[in-house]
Design a protein around this motif. Structure first.
Motif, mmCIF file in Angstrom:
data_model
loop_
_atom_site.group_PDB
_atom_site.id
_atom_site.type_symbol
_atom_site.label_atom_id
_atom_site.label_comp_id
_atom_site.label_asym_id
_atom_site.label_seq_id
_atom_site.Cartn_x
_atom_site.Cartn_y
_atom_site.Cartn_z
ATOM 1 N N HIS A 114 0.811 -1.221 0.000
ATOM 2 C CA HIS A 114 0.000 0.000 0.000
ATOM 3 C C HIS A 114 0.852 1.283 0.000
ATOM 4 O O HIS A 114 0.512 2.259 -0.690
ATOM 5 C CB HIS A 114 -0.908 -0.030 1.237
ATOM 6 C CG HIS A 114 -1.810 1.139 1.376
ATOM 7 N ND1 HIS A 114 -2.982 1.267 0.663
ATOM 8 C CD2 HIS A 114 -1.716 2.265 2.128
ATOM 9 C CE1 HIS A 114 -3.570 2.412 0.987
ATOM 10 N NE2 HIS A 114 -2.827 3.039 1.868
ATOM 11 N N HIS A 118 0.980 4.406 -2.714
ATOM 12 C CA HIS A 118 0.883 5.866 -2.540
ATOM 13 C C HIS A 118 1.966 6.571 -3.364
ATOM 14 O O HIS A 118 1.708 7.585 -4.012
ATOM 15 C CB HIS A 118 1.034 6.250 -1.065
ATOM 16 C CG HIS A 118 -0.260 6.218 -0.307
ATOM 17 N ND1 HIS A 118 -1.326 7.021 -0.649
ATOM 18 C CD2 HIS A 118 -0.667 5.495 0.768
ATOM 19 C CE1 HIS A 118 -2.334 6.793 0.195
ATOM 20 N NE2 HIS A 118 -1.967 5.867 1.053
ATOM 21 N N ASP A 305 -6.469 7.182 -0.218
ATOM 22 C CA ASP A 305 -6.458 5.808 -0.722
ATOM 23 C C ASP A 305 -7.306 5.672 -1.985
ATOM 24 O O ASP A 305 -8.468 6.097 -2.020
ATOM 25 C CB ASP A 305 -6.997 4.865 0.369
ATOM 26 C CG ASP A 305 -6.044 4.790 1.556
ATOM 27 O OD1 ASP A 305 -4.887 5.225 1.422
ATOM 28 O OD2 ASP A 305 -6.463 4.286 2.615
HETATM 29 ZN ZN ZN Z 1 -3.151 5.025 2.488
#
Ligand code: ZN
Ligand code: KG4
Length: 337
Positions: A114, A118, A305
């Motif tokens: 994750h 980003h 996100d």
């Molecule tokens: Zn995040």
């Protein structure tokens, strides 16, 4: 090629179709189903509720992402899914859905970190950006500086020893009555106050370490608020937000300054939900100007996100042959173990 990206690590279910190739980095669709209104009632993310909401949303938004992009599953070259880090129950929904979809349709599958996702948002926003560069990831769960040597070659050179900057904003924002997650509202409120009018300690660690620590300033702000409440005095919310923000931003800038001096990169990538903070963006823009370094900060829509960033990171994993098997599992940890 088209990459179908999937993200379910926290409180946003997202599915995207991104076209990647030589000289091509294009977002065809990026659907985000936010659960924030549900979790706001509890003042934070409730993991069990998050997992259930991901299950309800994921099939529908996958259909929506494909339809919006105008592609079918037979056009998709790889499925990329966030496999770590995050809330384990939430991650498992995305991982299992992606696995079923990929193997039922004979599409290669890629597990994505994750945090690297980003960083990969910057590739979509800056078509010419290539490693090596330095990346500053500032989110609700992380505050880290990376030396990014190649698309899939990351070295963490600094990290928070306790709270992330986003958590520090959210906690104090909540205590002064801002709705969860309080980061964006704190950003706005800080523009209405005067920095330095509430005395708070600097959270910057002494010496040349690139690590961060935000638990001390969070506690100092809480003590200040409790003291004011006990004396029955009104809290100057805007001045507190401005003073608190200035302290956090200057600590981040101070350590980034050391990193740029040491690493001498051509570019600094700013990533993560807190990358949306206007005070941080302005201060880093000044800093990069002084160093002659290009600041690559994604637009606000790609800071939080989303699955487009996961698809972009997944593309580079795919190119390196880092494919996942049917045994791909989710992990709450940064290391994926
Ligand atoms: Zn995040
Ligand atoms: O990256 P993200 O969407 O989720 C994680 O991976 O953690 O980051 C969410 C964090 C939250 O703490 C939220 O309050 C913060 O980003 N945030 C902001 C701003 N917009 C979102 N913090 C400060 N200023 C903002 N404008």
């Amino acid at each position: 090629m088209y990459i179908l990206g999937m993200e379910s690590s926290c409180d946003e279910t997202s599915v995207a179709v991104v076209e990647m190739g030589d000289g091509v980095r294009r977002i065809c669709s990026n659907i985000v189903a936010s659960q924030i209104d549900t979790h706001r009632l509890y003042g934070g993310v409730v993991p069990e509720i998050a997992s259930r909401a991901h299950i309800e949303a994921i099939s529908g938004i996958t259909r929506e992402a494909l339809d919006t992009a105008g592609v079918t599953l037979s056009d998709v070259g790889a499925v990329a899914v966030t496999s770590h880090p995050g809330l384990i129950g939430a991650l498992l929904v995305g991982v299992n859905f992606a696995k079923s979809l990929a193997f039922a349709n004979n599409i290669p599958l890629v597990g994505v970190n994750h945090i690297r996702g980003h960083v990969a948002a910057a590739y979509l926003a800056h078509p010419d950006l290539e490693p090596p560069f330095v990346a500053l990831v500032v989110s609700g769960g992380h505050t880290s500086i990376f030396r990014v040597r190649d698309y899939n070659d990351y070295c963490e050179i600094g990290a928070t020893r306790d709270d992330a900057a986003g958590e520090a904003f959210d906690k104090i924002g909540r205590v002064i009555g801002l709705p969860y997650p309080a980061g964006a509202a704190m950003d706005k409120l800080a523009h209405e106050g005067k920095a330095g009018t509430v005395t708070l300690p600097s959270p910057a660690l002494a010496g040349d370490t690139l690590d961060f620590s935000f638990s001390g300033i969070k506690t100092a702000a809480l003590n200040y608020i409790n003291g004011m409440n006990q004396r029955g005095e009104d809290i100057p919310r805007a001045d507190l937000a401005a003073s608190y923000t200035e302290r956090i931003v200057s600590a981040i800038v101070k350590k980034t300054d050391v990193a740029l001096e040491r690493e001498k990169p051509l570019a600094l990538v700013l990533a993560g939900g807190v990358a949306a903070n206007s005070h941080l963006r302005a201060a880093l823009s000044d800093l990069c100007g002084r160093h002659g370094v290009k600041l690559c900060a994604p637009p606000i829509s790609l800071c939080g996100d989303n699955a487009a960033m996961i698809a972009a990171a997944g593309y580079y994993e795919f190119l390196d042959g880092n494919l996942a098997s049917t045994s791909l599992n989710a992990s709450a940890l940064d290391s994926g173990e």
